[in-house]
Design a protein around this motif. Sequence first.
Motif, mmCIF file in Angstrom:
data_model
loop_
_atom_site.group_PDB
_atom_site.id
_atom_site.type_symbol
_atom_site.label_atom_id
_atom_site.label_comp_id
_atom_site.label_asym_id
_atom_site.label_seq_id
_atom_site.Cartn_x
_atom_site.Cartn_y
_atom_site.Cartn_z
ATOM 1 N N SER A 6 32.006 38.036 47.962
ATOM 2 C CA SER A 6 31.605 37.905 46.563
ATOM 3 C C SER A 6 30.241 38.564 46.456
ATOM 4 C CB SER A 6 31.520 36.433 46.140
ATOM 5 O OG SER A 6 30.419 35.805 46.752
ATOM 6 N N ARG A 85 44.919 31.900 42.804
ATOM 7 C CA ARG A 85 43.668 31.724 42.064
ATOM 8 C C ARG A 85 42.651 30.987 42.932
ATOM 9 N NH1 ARG A 85 41.834 31.878 37.039
ATOM 10 N NH2 ARG A 85 43.839 32.389 36.130
ATOM 11 N N GLU A 88 37.576 30.875 39.353
ATOM 12 C CA GLU A 88 37.882 31.619 38.140
ATOM 13 C C GLU A 88 38.469 33.008 38.377
ATOM 14 O OE1 GLU A 88 33.918 32.227 39.663
ATOM 15 O OE2 GLU A 88 34.705 30.409 38.820
ATOM 16 N N GLN A 89 38.738 33.370 39.628
ATOM 17 C CA GLN A 89 39.292 34.704 39.877
ATOM 18 C C GLN A 89 40.682 34.634 40.507
ATOM 19 O OE1 GLN A 89 36.264 36.076 42.736
ATOM 20 N NE2 GLN A 89 37.943 36.666 44.069
ATOM 21 N N VAL A 91 43.335 36.489 42.984
ATOM 22 C CA VAL A 91 43.405 37.431 44.097
ATOM 23 C C VAL A 91 44.829 37.966 44.138
ATOM 24 C CG1 VAL A 91 43.197 37.678 46.597
ATOM 25 C CG2 VAL A 91 41.650 36.148 45.366
#
Length: 134
Positions: A6, A85, A88-89, A91
Amino acid sequence: MIGHRSERHEMFGWAAARLDDLVNLIPARLTGLLLALVAPIVGGSVAVSLKVMRRDAPTHRSPNAGWPESAMAGALGLALAGPRRYAEQVVEDPFLNAEGRAGAVPDDIGRALDLYFAACVVEGASYAALALVV
């Protein structure tokens, strides 16, 4: 979060994460091999598990995690990983053993634990045999 991919954590621990990748290069592959060898314990096939591992492990984002994960997927006949998930992202990773059953059921947890236990027993027996030889 060491070496986590990240923006916030990527540079923190990068060297430690790469060292971890290097140190686990051989153990990860041996773990995949062990899981494939005991696949019949849960009704799986050694050949299928090995085939899935060889084919799908390199598609995993980790240089090491894909080997045991794909061997487990092949042994259990499940499609594992894939899109998921995290907070909040989303993959968009490929499935390991995409042709396997997509929906895991509670019994699959027991089968996975049986497979893991059998691999640990074989590993322990191998160490004991090596200790007797050496």
